[in-house]
Design a protein around this motif. Structure first.
Motif, mmCIF file in Angstrom:
data_model
loop_
_atom_site.group_PDB
_atom_site.id
_atom_site.type_symbol
_atom_site.label_atom_id
_atom_site.label_comp_id
_atom_site.label_asym_id
_atom_site.label_seq_id
_atom_site.Cartn_x
_atom_site.Cartn_y
_atom_site.Cartn_z
ATOM 1 N N ILE A 125 55.841 31.394 38.346
ATOM 2 C CA ILE A 125 54.555 31.844 38.892
ATOM 3 C C ILE A 125 53.894 30.705 39.684
ATOM 4 C CG2 ILE A 125 52.174 32.481 38.265
ATOM 5 C CD1 ILE A 125 53.977 34.852 38.026
ATOM 6 N N ARG A 126 53.890 29.529 39.103
ATOM 7 C CA ARG A 126 53.244 28.388 39.766
ATOM 8 C C ARG A 126 53.975 28.047 41.066
ATOM 9 N NH1 ARG A 126 54.296 23.012 39.589
ATOM 10 N NH2 ARG A 126 52.581 21.562 39.966
ATOM 11 N N ASP A 127 55.318 27.980 40.988
ATOM 12 C CA ASP A 127 56.096 27.653 42.186
ATOM 13 C C ASP A 127 55.905 28.716 43.265
ATOM 14 O OD1 ASP A 127 57.007 25.352 41.121
ATOM 15 O OD2 ASP A 127 59.090 25.992 40.847
ATOM 16 N N THR A 128 55.863 29.979 42.845
ATOM 17 C CA THR A 128 55.673 31.060 43.814
ATOM 18 C C THR A 128 54.336 30.913 44.517
ATOM 19 O OG1 THR A 128 57.044 32.545 42.513
ATOM 20 C CG2 THR A 128 55.549 33.579 44.077
ATOM 21 N N ALA A 129 53.305 30.638 43.738
ATOM 22 C CA ALA A 129 51.978 30.454 44.333
ATOM 23 C C ALA A 129 51.997 29.273 45.310
ATOM 24 C CB ALA A 129 50.940 30.235 43.241
ATOM 25 N N LEU A 130 52.684 28.185 44.921
ATOM 26 C CA LEU A 130 52.751 27.009 45.800
ATOM 27 C C LEU A 130 53.488 27.332 47.096
ATOM 28 C CD1 LEU A 130 53.562 24.153 43.234
ATOM 29 C CD2 LEU A 130 51.415 24.486 44.455
ATOM 30 N N ALA A 137 49.459 27.960 48.059
ATOM 31 C CA ALA A 137 48.334 27.681 47.147
ATOM 32 C C ALA A 137 48.128 26.188 46.964
ATOM 33 C CB ALA A 137 48.614 28.327 45.790
ATOM 34 N N THR A 138 46.882 25.805 46.755
ATOM 35 C CA THR A 138 46.589 24.435 46.339
ATOM 36 C C THR A 138 46.966 24.346 44.857
ATOM 37 O OG1 THR A 138 44.373 25.000 45.620
ATOM 38 C CG2 THR A 138 44.607 24.339 47.922
ATOM 39 N N PRO A 139 47.096 23.139 44.298
ATOM 40 C CA PRO A 139 47.425 23.038 42.867
ATOM 41 C C PRO A 139 46.445 23.827 41.996
ATOM 42 C CG PRO A 139 47.668 20.915 43.898
ATOM 43 C CD PRO A 139 47.070 21.808 44.943
ATOM 44 N N GLN A 196 44.658 26.521 42.904
ATOM 45 C CA GLN A 196 44.915 27.958 43.095
ATOM 46 C C GLN A 196 46.183 28.382 42.354
ATOM 47 O OE1 GLN A 196 44.939 27.843 47.391
ATOM 48 N NE2 GLN A 196 42.908 28.781 47.553
ATOM 49 N N ALA A 197 47.189 27.497 42.339
ATOM 50 C CA ALA A 197 48.430 27.810 41.609
ATOM 51 C C ALA A 197 48.159 27.887 40.110
ATOM 52 C CB ALA A 197 49.490 26.755 41.916
ATOM 53 N N ALA A 221 46.581 31.106 39.372
ATOM 54 C CA ALA A 221 47.566 32.206 39.393
ATOM 55 C C ALA A 221 48.250 32.306 38.035
ATOM 56 C CB ALA A 221 48.590 31.970 40.501
#
Lengths: 232, 235
Positions: free
Chosen positions: A130-135, A139-141, A143-144, A147
């Motif tokens: 999820i974090r990698d996808t947002a990045l 996404a900023t850190p 925003q990630a 998410a």
């Protein structure tokens, strides 16, 4: 069976008539458990989220300690808080023993390990992608991180509901720090224990029924929110 | 640095802990065009794509984008700006637990695009990948092929100049493969867009790409980067 059915009908009458003694205990219970749960959520959910998303030295020891503290007997928590608030304790000068504030503090101590532990588990259960996808979507850190947090929203809500249930159903801490003072620190559970001991079953049954209804309402609210979210 | 260079791998070693997956002493991806990364499982295709997206730090050397190092950590405005120039669609895309519309509009919303505009653009992208009518369905309930197309819609709606796709048809049926290939072709026709995708299928590479990058024994080999597309596959 006769005693129980008689008690239930009397209990329903007590609830319908908003018996002051019952309503006072309900009010006190709600005040101390809602406040302690809110405080624990404000501290425990972000802490669990942080522990779940960061690696640092001593993390495994911290996690093991949290799991251990979730199983700590309520009377031990009550004893620790009591020793802090008693006249000779470090917080004795604040004269908070046998007040709702002391009860909130004690219940907070009781549920904060559970809140943090459940939030940590919830965070770890979220797909690491999820974090990698947002990045990768720009996404900023922060925003990630949001998410990831959004993804775990129902697990965090479940943690809050679980801790609320533990807080409102607790007897030991409420008794030791509140003193079961009628109209002031008497909660549903301490009243229920007292009334049962006195043989006043209708009041005890009425309080038990209200406790069950509150638990049902909290769970129904969770299901409603989840179902509504899935429709969006 | 060549004028036309987009990504440059300079003495780069990619790997995990003490294991080297891929080495590239001097390798360049040029601006524009479609690159197919061809190689067996474990040859480093995914690792390279993640490194190009700034998610994986080379254990040695550098990867440059327009002459600037890509991996400078994920923090800081420069790192965010670099990431916003491209999108990466994973082989098994991770879908947010939310509606399809939310998923596709996500990248726009975090860039500060207004809700109405983002929704309008997201609907157009959803329509383009053939998922119109499913906007309000929870994207986790989509089939594998639909989820892959949703992830592609989520990427193309951003109209970035660089699109990275990790085996975009690796987990989908023939029908979805045709749809996804058509979308890739469509995106590649946009001026100035560079697409880099990994695949096991040489035929698919022939259909879509004008450059093929072979992964062999942990090294990269580019087939005729400056020749016309048709030439690559005749040798």
């Amino acid at each position: 069976m006769g005693l129980l059915s008689e008690s239930i009908s009397s209990a329903i009458a007590l609830i319908a008539n908003c018996e002051p003694e019952v309503m006072s205990a309900v009010g006190t219970s709600l005040i101390v458990s809602v406040n302690s749960t809110l405080l624990a959520a404000l501290a425990g959910v972000p802490a669990g989220f942080y522990f779940g998303t960061h690696n640092f030295r001593g993390k495994s020891i911290l996690t093991a300690s949290l799991h251990t503290l979730t199983a700590m007997p309520t009377v031990v928590v009550g004893l620790i808080a009591y020793s802090a608030f008693t006249a000779r304790g470090p917080l004795g000068g604040m004269s908070m023993l046998y007040t709702r504030t002391a009860m909130v503090f004690g219940l907070f101590l009781l549920i904060i390990p559970l809140m943090t532990s459940l939030s940590l588990a919830a965070t770890q259960s979220i797909h690491t992608g999820i974090r990698d996808t947002a990045l990768t979507l720009g996404a900023t850190p922060f925003q990630a991180a949001m998410a990831v947090f959004r993804e775990g929203r129902f697990a965090y809500l479940t943690a809050v509901a679980t801790c609320f249930g533990r807080s409102i159903g607790e007897v030991g801490v409420a008794m030791m720090l509140g003193g079961n003072i009628k109209g002031v620190t008497r909660t549903m559970t301490t009243a229920l224990a007292l009334e049962t001991e006195k043989g006043e079953f209708p009041v005890a049954v009425a309080l038990g029924m209200i406790l069950l209804v509150i638990a049902l309402c909290v769970n129904a609210l969770l299901h409603f929110l989840k179902a509504r979210s899935e429709r969006i | 640095m060549s004028e036309n260079a987009l990504f440059e791998l300079r003495n780069a070693r990619l790997g995990y802990e003490n294991t080297t997956v891929l080495e590239a002493r001097d390798f360049t991806f040029s601006k524009s065009g479609v690159y197919a990364l061809l190689g067996p499982n474990g040859s480093g295709k995914t690792t390279l794509l993640r490194a190009l997206a700034g998610l994986h730090r080379p254990s040695r050397g550098h990867i440059l984008l327009d002459g600037l190092k890509i991996y400078r950590g994920i923090r800081g405005p420069a790192a965010v700006e670099t990431r916003r120039r491209m999108t990466l669609v994973a082989q098994s895309p991770v879908i947010f637990d939310a509606s399809l519309l939310y998923n596709v509009a996500y990248g726009l919303r975090i860039r500060g695009v207004g809700a109405a505009t983002a929704a309008e653009r997201a609907r157009a992208a959803i329509d383009k990948v053939g998922l119109a009518g499913l906007e309000h369905r929870n994207a986790l309930h989509l089939s594998g092929g639909e989820a892959q197309r949703a992830a592609i819609a989520r990427a193309i709606v951003l109209k970035t100049g660089i699109v990275l796709l990790d085996e975009p048809t690796g987990n989908v049926d023939v029908e979805n493969t045709a749809i996804i290939e058509s979308i890739i072709r469509d995106v590649s026709e946009r001026a100035g867009v560079t697409i880099i995708f990994s695949t096991h299928s040489r035929r698919q590479a022939q259909r879509l790409a004008n450059h093929a990058v072979h992964f062999a024994r942990g090294r990269l080999k580019l087939e005729s980067p400056d020749r016309p597309a048709g030439y690559l596959w005749d040798s």
